[in-house]
Design a protein around this motif. Structure first.
Motif, mmCIF file in Angstrom:
data_model
loop_
_atom_site.group_PDB
_atom_site.id
_atom_site.type_symbol
_atom_site.label_atom_id
_atom_site.label_comp_id
_atom_site.label_asym_id
_atom_site.label_seq_id
_atom_site.Cartn_x
_atom_site.Cartn_y
_atom_site.Cartn_z
ATOM 1 N N PRO A 9 -29.066 -49.566 33.566
ATOM 2 C CA PRO A 9 -29.379 -50.990 33.551
ATOM 3 C C PRO A 9 -28.894 -51.743 32.316
ATOM 4 N N GLY A 79 -26.063 -50.274 36.671
ATOM 5 C CA GLY A 79 -27.198 -49.713 37.407
ATOM 6 C C GLY A 79 -26.760 -48.505 38.206
ATOM 7 N N SER A 108 -30.899 -47.647 38.405
ATOM 8 C CA SER A 108 -30.726 -49.040 38.814
ATOM 9 C C SER A 108 -31.535 -49.977 37.903
ATOM 10 N N TYR A 188 -35.364 -60.456 32.930
ATOM 11 C CA TYR A 188 -34.016 -60.793 32.494
ATOM 12 C C TYR A 188 -33.480 -59.663 31.619
ATOM 13 N N ALA A 190 -33.115 -56.404 31.745
ATOM 14 C CA ALA A 190 -34.004 -55.260 31.520
ATOM 15 C C ALA A 190 -33.295 -54.195 30.695
#
Ligand code: SAH
Length: 579
Positions: A9, A79, A108, A188, A190
């Motif tokens: 991510p 991700g 992800s 936002y 992450a």
């Protein structure tokens, strides 16, 4: 060879070990520059060719891959590449050219964002499904997958690629029937240093996004999982002590052994009685195992010294009405010792059952059993009844043990002869009541009722609880008398209703409008309900149909909720061989 690799991510240490190794070997890396953290490229060896696909067309990407196919080419996607990664078109084009490729999964952003919120998508009693979707943008979304259609399920939702369209997300979710108060969150970037989490509701989604100026690289989560209370909390609630520990259908038997011989015995018992078995020889820790199962299991069976069982469960014991049965069995199966919750928890009965299987002796020590006198709590359990005023069990048993007679007043016929020193009475001050209404005395409560529920879409669990308390007050019915709940089919996945039912340990049966319309009897009819549901009454009809019994309390309406109660006949008996 081309390797598609999930970069994770954002945080550079959230790539998989395999993905990192491939990056280190790569001769060529093509990364999705708009979302992949460039810090990951620090892993590349000297001389590695690096391309940012953000500035390239698909054909240009494919041209690089084809030209360097004899080298180690890594195509780095954000991700996990299987979600909105557009890898399928690349893989098809490669295979048409005879170029080999494989895929290395990644974490992800879906999970990066859940971790940032400390959220679990699949909470028992709230939702067991996660819908991963997006709002239609440049890429069209099939008609049946429009956000408003998916919202109707009330499942947990993760919405990708829509941070710039929060107005649209909000209005679609509302159009799908979610209440404006349904919990939502925006995450936002992450796992990046600039990560931001915003908790809001469906009704404030667009406003919350605008306030934080979030327009891209964010996920939107929606659903009760973001803050709803769920089943487990109830099990940990120490005030949950008046209801009878639910019977055999609730929770399994869990066996823990400590030796190979113990393991074999646990396996024999598991095969005969069901449940799950573990052995400390496989690395299972006594303390952790006990903590994880104490609230959920119906019985904990330790194949070993009684002292081990006592020490393990001691920190968890709350009350005999809520604790599970705790049993110790020596590994030879000679002695089966009910350690706690002999009557209400069923440890005595289960110990006898186990002793029968092992050819051993159940070392039952509860006074009523030893003296052979009637045990009210044990009887309640065999009748599938709840008990309220359990604090008085001791007094009632004390009377019996002292050789006195106890009086029982029952609102229902009880088949058979009452046991020795138990007298039925019509007095208003019996030692024990058998009834679905509250009394001062110890009360055995038959679970004969079905709660019929109608509710508006998006109803919260809190409103249902408040209305339910008012309903019980008005009808003078003990909530413990309710066995289950019933409604119309499209309320099946209403999150507030599910959480409400789970909180009370009720299953929810649902019926179609046709099935409800076909129920015979006189029901409170409403034009409004008829127009919105296709049947003139939901709560009364659903209760009667599910209970297959008579209407006990008519429709009680308010705040967008309707309740009704139907009663099935109580079937009680004194049992044989009591005393
Ligand atoms: N394959 C990726 C998704 C790619 S689509 C994955 O599994 O995460 C791009 C969308 O993913 C963005 O619009 C945003 O919705 C989401 N996204 C990607 N990285 C993100 C992050 N770090 N935080 C929040 N959302 C992210």
């Amino acid at each position: 060879m081309v390797h598609f690799v999930g970069a994770g991510p954002g945080a550079p240490d959230l790539i998989t070990v395999r993905g990192a190794a491939l990056l280190e070997q790569a001769d060529v890396v093509i990364y999705a520059g708009s979302l992949v953290n460039p810090a990951l490229l620090a892993r590349c060896k000297d001389g590695c060719e690096v391309y940012n696909s953000a500035a390239m067309t698909l054909d240009e990407v494919l041209a690089v891959m084809e030209r360097r196919a004899d080298k180690c080419v890594v195509r780095l996607h954000t991700g996990d590449p299987a979600l909105y990664g557009a890898i399928r078109e690349q893989m098809d084009a490669l295979s048409a050219k005879g170029i080999d490729c494989d895929v290395t999964p990644g974490v992800s952003s879906l999970f990066g964002a859940a971790a940032a919120l400390g959220a679990e998508f699949t909470l028992p009693g709230v939702s067991q499904s996660l819908i991963v979707t997006r709002l239609a943008g440049r890429t069209a979304v099939p008609e049946g997958e429009r956000l408003r259609e998916l919202a109707r399920h009330g499942a947990s939702m993760a919405i990708f690629l829509s941070a710039g369209l929060l107005d649209g997300v909000q209005s679609e979710l509302l159009a799908g029937g979610l209440a404006a108060s349904t919990p939502a969150a925006i995450v936002y970037k992450a796992t990046w240093p600039e990560e931001k989490t915003v908790r809001c509701t469906v009704g404030t989604l667009a406003e919350a996004g605008a306030a934080e100026k979030i327009t891209k690289t964010a996920l939107v989560f929606v659903g009760g999982f973001l803050d709803a209370p769920y089943e487990k909390s109830r099990l940990y609630d120490p005030t949950f002590t008046t209801a009878y520990r639910r019977g055999s259908e609730d929770g399994e038997i869990a066996y823990l052994s400590f030796t190979e011989r113990g393991r074999a015995l646990a396996e024999t018992l598991r095969c005969a009685l069901g449940g799950e078995a573990a052995c400390t020889r496989d690395g299972v820790k006594l303390k952790d195992w006990t903590a994880a199962r104490f609230s959920a299991a119906r019985a904990l069976v330790y194949i070993g010294a009684a002292g081990i069982a006592v020490r393990a469960v001691a920190p968890h014991l709350v009350s005999k009405v809520s604790d599970p049965a705790v049993i110790a069995v020596d590994e030879g199966g000679q002695f089966v010792i009910p350690v706690a919750s002999g009557h209400l928890g069923g440890a005595n009965a289960l110990s006898r059952e186990i002793a029968r299987l092992t050819g051993g002796v159940a070392a039952v020590t509860t006074a009523t059993d030893v003296s052979g006198v009637f045990a009210v709590d044990d009887w309640a359990r065999t009748q599938g009844c709840a008990v309220t005023g359990a604090g008085q069990i001791k007094r009632v048993s004390g009377k019996l043990l002292a050789g006195e007679t106890i009086t029982v007043r029952s609102a229902y016929a009880i088949e058979g002869e009452p046991p020795e020193r138990v007298a039925l009475t019509e007095s208003d001050a019996p030692d024990v009541w058998v009834d679905i209404r509250p009394h001062e005395a110890l009360t055995v409560v038959p679970r004969t009722l079905t709660l019929g529920v109608g509710c508006r879409r998006g109803i919260t669990r809190e409103i249902l609880e408040t209305r339910f308390a008012a309903f019980c007050e008005q009808t003078g019915i003990l909530p413990e008398a309710i066995a289950d709940a019933a409604s119309i089919d499209w309320k099946e996945s209403e999150p507030g209703l599910r959480a409400f039912c789970a909180n009370h340990g009720w299953s929810l049966s649902t019926y179609t409008a046709e099935e409800l319309s076909a129920v015979r009897g006189e029901f409170t009819a409403s034009d409004f309900v008829e127009r919105t549901t296709g049947v003139s009454n939901v709560c009364e009809r659903a209760a009667v149909l599910s209970a297959n019994g008579a209407l006990l309390a008519r429709k009680f309406a308010g705040d967008g909720v309707t309740f009704a109660l139907a009663e099935r006949p109580a079937r009680l008996n004194w049992g044989e061989g009591n005393g």
